[in-house]
Design a protein around this motif. Structure first.
Motif, PDB file in Angstrom:
ATOM      1  N   ASP A 105       0.347  -1.440  -0.197  1.00 36.08           N
ATOM      2  CA  ASP A 105       0.071   0.391   0.077  1.00 36.08           C
ATOM      3  C   ASP A 105       0.986   0.768   0.359  1.00 36.08           C
ATOM      4  O   ASP A 105       1.403   1.479   1.021  1.00 36.08           O
ATOM      5  N   GLN A 106       0.723   2.171  -1.023  1.00 35.29           N
ATOM      6  CA  GLN A 106       2.020   3.445  -1.283  1.00 35.29           C
ATOM      7  C   GLN A 106       0.936   4.336  -1.363  1.00 35.29           C
ATOM      8  O   GLN A 106       1.436   5.564  -1.347  1.00 35.29           O
ATOM      9  N   ILE A 107      -0.275   4.741  -0.572  1.00 32.24           N
ATOM     10  CA  ILE A 107      -1.101   5.508  -0.289  1.00 32.24           C
ATOM     11  C   ILE A 107      -1.389   5.963   0.514  1.00 32.24           C
ATOM     12  O   ILE A 107      -1.213   7.415   1.299  1.00 32.24           O
ATOM     13  N   THR A 108      -1.756   4.862   1.593  1.00 36.86           N
ATOM     14  CA  THR A 108      -1.783   5.533   3.224  1.00 36.86           C
ATOM     15  C   THR A 108      -0.937   5.537   3.897  1.00 36.86           C
ATOM     16  O   THR A 108       0.192   4.786   3.616  1.00 36.86           O
ATOM     17  N   ASN A 190       7.325   8.211  -9.484  1.00 33.84           N
ATOM     18  CA  ASN A 190       6.963   7.984  -7.958  1.00 33.84           C
ATOM     19  C   ASN A 190       6.709   8.715  -6.947  1.00 33.84           C
ATOM     20  O   ASN A 190       7.388  10.151  -7.307  1.00 33.84           O
ATOM     21  N   THR A 191       6.688   9.522  -6.083  1.00 34.42           N
ATOM     22  CA  THR A 191       6.887  10.896  -4.706  1.00 34.42           C
ATOM     23  C   THR A 191       7.631  10.012  -4.088  1.00 34.42           C
ATOM     24  O   THR A 191       7.919   8.946  -3.219  1.00 34.42           O
ATOM     25  N   CYS A 192       8.699  11.218  -3.632  1.00 27.52           N
ATOM     26  CA  CYS A 192       9.373  10.544  -2.558  1.00 27.52           C
ATOM     27  C   CYS A 192       9.515  11.562  -1.059  1.00 27.52           C
ATOM     28  O   CYS A 192       8.239  12.607  -0.579  1.00 27.52           O
ATOM     29  N   THR A 193       9.969  10.973   0.102  1.00 25.76           N
ATOM     30  CA  THR A 193       9.914  11.893   1.400  1.00 25.76           C
ATOM     31  C   THR A 193      11.592  12.313   1.565  1.00 25.76           C
ATOM     32  O   THR A 193      12.043  11.141   1.620  1.00 25.76           O
ATOM     33  N   LEU A 194      11.529  13.585   1.181  1.00 28.26           N
ATOM     34  CA  LEU A 194      13.015  13.382   1.828  1.00 28.26           C
ATOM     35  C   LEU A 194      13.204  14.422   3.117  1.00 28.26           C
ATOM     36  O   LEU A 194      12.401  15.247   3.315  1.00 28.26           O
ATOM     37  N   ALA A 273      11.701   2.750  -7.276  1.00 30.47           N
ATOM     38  CA  ALA A 273      10.702   3.171  -7.724  1.00 30.47           C
ATOM     39  C   ALA A 273       8.633   3.102  -7.519  1.00 30.47           C
ATOM     40  O   ALA A 273       8.465   2.775  -7.686  1.00 30.47           O
ATOM     41  N   THR A 274       9.137   3.422  -5.554  1.00 31.12           N
ATOM     42  CA  THR A 274       7.892   3.577  -5.396  1.00 31.12           C
ATOM     43  C   THR A 274       7.478   4.587  -4.057  1.00 31.12           C
ATOM     44  O   THR A 274       8.429   5.193  -3.954  1.00 31.12           O
ATOM     45  N   SER A 275       6.657   4.688  -3.618  1.00 33.54           N
ATOM     46  CA  SER A 275       6.252   6.136  -3.298  1.00 33.54           C
ATOM     47  C   SER A 275       5.894   5.587  -1.791  1.00 33.54           C
ATOM     48  O   SER A 275       5.787   5.132  -1.018  1.00 33.54           O
ATOM     49  N   TRP A 276       6.396   6.372  -0.974  1.00 30.18           N
ATOM     50  CA  TRP A 276       7.094   6.327   0.314  1.00 30.18           C
ATOM     51  C   TRP A 276       6.424   8.124   1.074  1.00 30.18           C
ATOM     52  O   TRP A 276       6.542   8.888   1.017  1.00 30.18           O
ATOM     53  N   VAL A 277       5.263   7.696   1.928  1.00 30.25           N
ATOM     54  CA  VAL A 277       4.555   9.008   2.579  1.00 30.25           C
ATOM     55  C   VAL A 277       4.115   8.281   4.148  1.00 30.25           C
ATOM     56  O   VAL A 277       3.640   7.394   3.939  1.00 30.25           O
ATOM     57  N   PHE A 278       4.431   9.325   4.863  1.00 25.37           N
ATOM     58  CA  PHE A 278       4.723   8.842   6.239  1.00 25.37           C
ATOM     59  C   PHE A 278       3.863   9.351   7.206  1.00 25.37           C
ATOM     60  O   PHE A 278       3.819  10.641   7.425  1.00 25.37           O
ATOM     61  N   ASP A 279       3.448   8.461   8.677  1.00 28.15           N
ATOM     62  CA  ASP A 279       2.008   9.306   9.667  1.00 28.15           C
ATOM     63  C   ASP A 279       3.484   9.386  10.301  1.00 28.15           C
ATOM     64  O   ASP A 279       4.423   8.811  11.581  1.00 28.15           O
TER      65      ASP A 279
END
Length: 332
Positions: A105-108, A190-194, A273-279
């Motif tokens: 799951d690369q959205i939640t 994809n998106t990234c968190t830096l 190549a995957t998206s990373w979104v963090f809580d």
């Protein structure tokens, strides 16, 4: 606090050392001393190999509030380090990686308590997962065993330009933009968190001697997401040239880069190549004053200025030529 960093010469540990010294902490670095590195003034240096059990003899008579391990990459290696170093500290911090998280799951947004740590598509991830499982086992058998797991995602700073595909000579990316050559990216868009390492250091130190951190795992990220192309655009602004991009399938990229540049396929599939979104709720609860002060624009510009100041502007012509070949094949 009295802190020992095992490794201590990497981009993350360098800024942790600098910030800790600014705060008046007592910092010791254990390093093999194989490179001509200059550590921040004020820290103590022990020359030794963490993988040599005899290195513990150099710590005789000392005790640290925290020992942080930046160099363990497998369960067996971490177990050996625990045997050597844990008797000398109250809290042992294992630097793992946020890449352990499932990519299903690369959205939640990723949470430590709900997102499985089972990303086994890359050897690096498998090693870090093994280390985490070892620590969990040790605490299950002995509840007094005090560890903390820290999971960085992509960090950057004065010695690292962040990008999914980059050679050891990072300035090659800047040269490609300046020369009007496209930057190569996976076609996953994809998106990234830096996260800037100076910001990361604040949260890390907040977990030291923090009872909320004992027996727990935390990711430390800025919580700010971007398309990877944004990094290229900032580089373009820096050199006064609009960045161009070429998006190619990861299999095509990996095929041309293997084996000269390692297992690029697994790196892309499991991570870049995957998206990373963090809580970030958990780290903010444990370290309420944690803030990320660097915008991506200011942080990348600081990085590029640092490269120029050091003269770290070498170019990997062979790597750049491989990128040109991949892009040309993809365009046919």
């Amino acid at each position: 606090m009295k802190i020992l960093l095992i490794g201590g010469s990497g981009i993350i540990s360098t800024d942790i050392t600098s910030l800790a010294l600014q705060r008046g902490e007592d910092i010791t670095i254990l390093n093999r001393g194989r490179h001509s590195l200059r550590f921040p003034d004020g820290c103590k240096i022990i020359i030794g190999d963490a993988n040599d059990p005899a290195v513990g003899e150099q710590l005789a008579g000392q005790h640290f509030d925290v020992i942080a391990d930046f160099v363990a990459f497998s369960a067996n290696q971490l177990a050996a380090h625990i045997k050597t170093f844990y008797p000398f500290c109250d809290q042992f911090i294992f630097i793992s990686s946020a890449t352990v998280y499932s990519r299903a799951d690369q959205i939640t947004p990723i949470r430590e308590d709900t997102t499985p740590a089972n990303n086994v598509d890359w050897e690096y991830c498998r090693g870090k997962i093994g280390g985490e499982k070892y620590l969990e086992m040790r605490r299950a058998l002995d509840p007094s065993f005090c560890y903390t797991i820290v999971r960085p995602y992509v960090t950057y700073g004065d010695t690292r330009i962040p990008f999914p595909l980059i050679p050891s000579k990072h300035w090659t990316l800047v040269d490609r933009v300046k020369s009007g050559k496209p930057l190569l990216l996976p076609d996953t868009h994809n998106t990234c968190t830096l996260t800037h390492t100076i910001d990361f250091a604040k949260a890390f130190l907040g977990l030291c001697k923090n009872e909320k951190a004992y027996g727990e795992a935390f990711h430390i990220t800025s919580g700010k997401t971007y398309p990877w192309s944004r990094v290229g655009e900032i580089i373009g602004d820096f050199v006064g040239k609009k960045a161009e991009f070429a998006y190619c399938p990861i299999v095509d990229i990996a095929r041309e880069m293997y084996p000269a540049y390692g297992d690029v396929y697994s790196i892309l599939k499991a991570d870049k190549a995957t998206s990373w979104v963090f809580d970030n709720s958990k780290i903010l609860d444990a370290v309420p004053d944690f803030t990320c002060d660097y915008s991506l624009e200011d942080g990348i510009r600081r990085t590029l200025d640092a490269f120029v100041a050091r003269g770290s502007t070498g170019i990997d012509e062979a790597w750049s030529a491989v990128c040109d070949g991949i892009i040309a094949k993809s365009a046919k």
